[in-house]
Design a protein around this motif. Structure first.
Motif, PDB file in Angstrom:
ATOM      1  N   TYR A   6      39.526 -11.374  40.365  1.00 34.82           N
ATOM      2  CA  TYR A   6      40.181 -10.895  41.582  1.00 34.82           C
ATOM      3  C   TYR A   6      39.100 -10.341  42.495  1.00 34.82           C
ATOM      4  CZ  TYR A   6      44.621 -11.172  39.080  1.00 34.82           C
ATOM      5  OH  TYR A   6      45.716 -11.615  38.381  1.00 34.82           O
ATOM      6  N   TYR A   7      39.367 -10.385  43.777  1.00 38.39           N
ATOM      7  CA  TYR A   7      38.420  -9.934  44.793  1.00 38.39           C
ATOM      8  C   TYR A   7      39.037  -8.737  45.501  1.00 38.39           C
ATOM      9  CZ  TYR A   7      36.708 -14.403  43.407  1.00 38.39           C
ATOM     10  OH  TYR A   7      36.262 -15.443  42.639  1.00 38.39           O
ATOM     11  N   VAL A   8      38.369  -7.594  45.398  1.00 42.94           N
ATOM     12  CA  VAL A   8      38.929  -6.328  45.855  1.00 42.94           C
ATOM     13  C   VAL A   8      38.178  -5.833  47.086  1.00 42.94           C
ATOM     14  CG1 VAL A   8      39.429  -3.933  45.223  1.00 42.94           C
ATOM     15  CG2 VAL A   8      39.538  -5.738  43.474  1.00 42.94           C
ATOM     16  N   SER A   9      38.956  -5.434  48.080  1.00 41.01           N
ATOM     17  CA  SER A   9      38.393  -4.771  49.253  1.00 41.01           C
ATOM     18  C   SER A   9      39.022  -3.395  49.364  1.00 41.01           C
ATOM     19  CB  SER A   9      38.666  -5.569  50.529  1.00 41.01           C
ATOM     20  OG  SER A   9      38.220  -4.812  51.641  1.00 41.01           O
ATOM     21  N   SER A  12      39.857  -2.872  53.248  1.00 47.07           N
ATOM     22  CA  SER A  12      41.104  -3.443  53.768  1.00 47.07           C
ATOM     23  C   SER A  12      42.272  -3.265  52.804  1.00 47.07           C
ATOM     24  CB  SER A  12      40.919  -4.921  54.110  1.00 47.07           C
ATOM     25  OG  SER A  12      40.653  -5.666  52.941  1.00 47.07           O
ATOM     26  N   ARG A  13      42.037  -2.533  51.702  1.00 49.21           N
ATOM     27  CA  ARG A  13      43.101  -2.206  50.732  1.00 49.21           C
ATOM     28  C   ARG A  13      43.758  -3.470  50.185  1.00 49.21           C
ATOM     29  NH1 ARG A  13      40.954   1.758  53.103  1.00 49.21           N
ATOM     30  NH2 ARG A  13      41.968   3.744  53.505  1.00 49.21           N
ATOM     31  N   SER A  14      42.946  -4.411  49.704  1.00 53.18           N
ATOM     32  CA  SER A  14      43.507  -5.669  49.216  1.00 53.18           C
ATOM     33  C   SER A  14      42.916  -6.070  47.868  1.00 53.18           C
ATOM     34  CB  SER A  14      43.284  -6.783  50.240  1.00 53.18           C
ATOM     35  OG  SER A  14      41.904  -7.021  50.420  1.00 53.18           O
ATOM     36  N   GLU A  41      46.950   1.742  43.211  1.00 51.72           N
ATOM     37  CA  GLU A  41      45.972   2.799  43.497  1.00 51.72           C
ATOM     38  C   GLU A  41      45.470   2.721  44.935  1.00 51.72           C
ATOM     39  OE1 GLU A  41      42.950   2.676  40.468  1.00 51.72           O
ATOM     40  OE2 GLU A  41      44.434   2.962  38.873  1.00 51.72           O
ATOM     41  N   LEU A  42      45.271   1.515  45.451  1.00 52.20           N
ATOM     42  CA  LEU A  42      44.863   1.360  46.850  1.00 52.20           C
ATOM     43  C   LEU A  42      45.957   1.846  47.794  1.00 52.20           C
ATOM     44  CD1 LEU A  42      43.139  -2.135  46.660  1.00 52.20           C
ATOM     45  CD2 LEU A  42      42.009   0.040  47.186  1.00 52.20           C
TER      46      LEU A  42
END
Length: 107
Positions: A6-9, A12-14, A41-42
């Motif tokens: 998974y790719y977390v930002s 940008s809360r994604s 959590e984001l």
């Protein structure tokens, strides 16, 4: 259960499954349930940021900035700890280099 990338930002809360779908800061290896936990959590971090916003706009002279920001910072720290725990070796290395978790590991 199988883990996927998974790719977390945090910015940008994604949490995305496709690398090119949007910009991201971190890669994690997680089950769908773990990825959902990162999303939760984001969202919580976003809520704490919005709750603190009035304190930035209308600061009370007797309220230190640290207390205004404390709940948001706690939520942000929790997100980073989870990303580190689920992170790929490259993600963990980058977080260590940036010393994002240094106040948890330096004693």
């Amino acid at each position: 259960m199988d883990k996927s990338t998974y790719y977390v930002s945090v910015q940008s809360r994604s949490v995305l499954t496709e690398q090119g779908a949007s910009s991201y800061e971190w890669e994690i290896e997680a089950t769908p349930e773990e990825a959902d936990q990162v999303r939760i959590e984001l969202d919580l971090m976003q809520e704490k940021e919005e709750e603190a916003f009035p304190g930035y706009v209308f600061p009370w002279p007797d309220t230190p900035e640290q207390s205004t920001n404390a709940l948001f910072q706690d939520a942000l720290d929790h997100v980073y700890m989870t990303i580190y725990r689920l992170g790929t070796p490259e993600t963990k290395s980058q977080m260590q280099q940036l010393r994002l978790l240094s106040h948890f590991t330096d004693h």
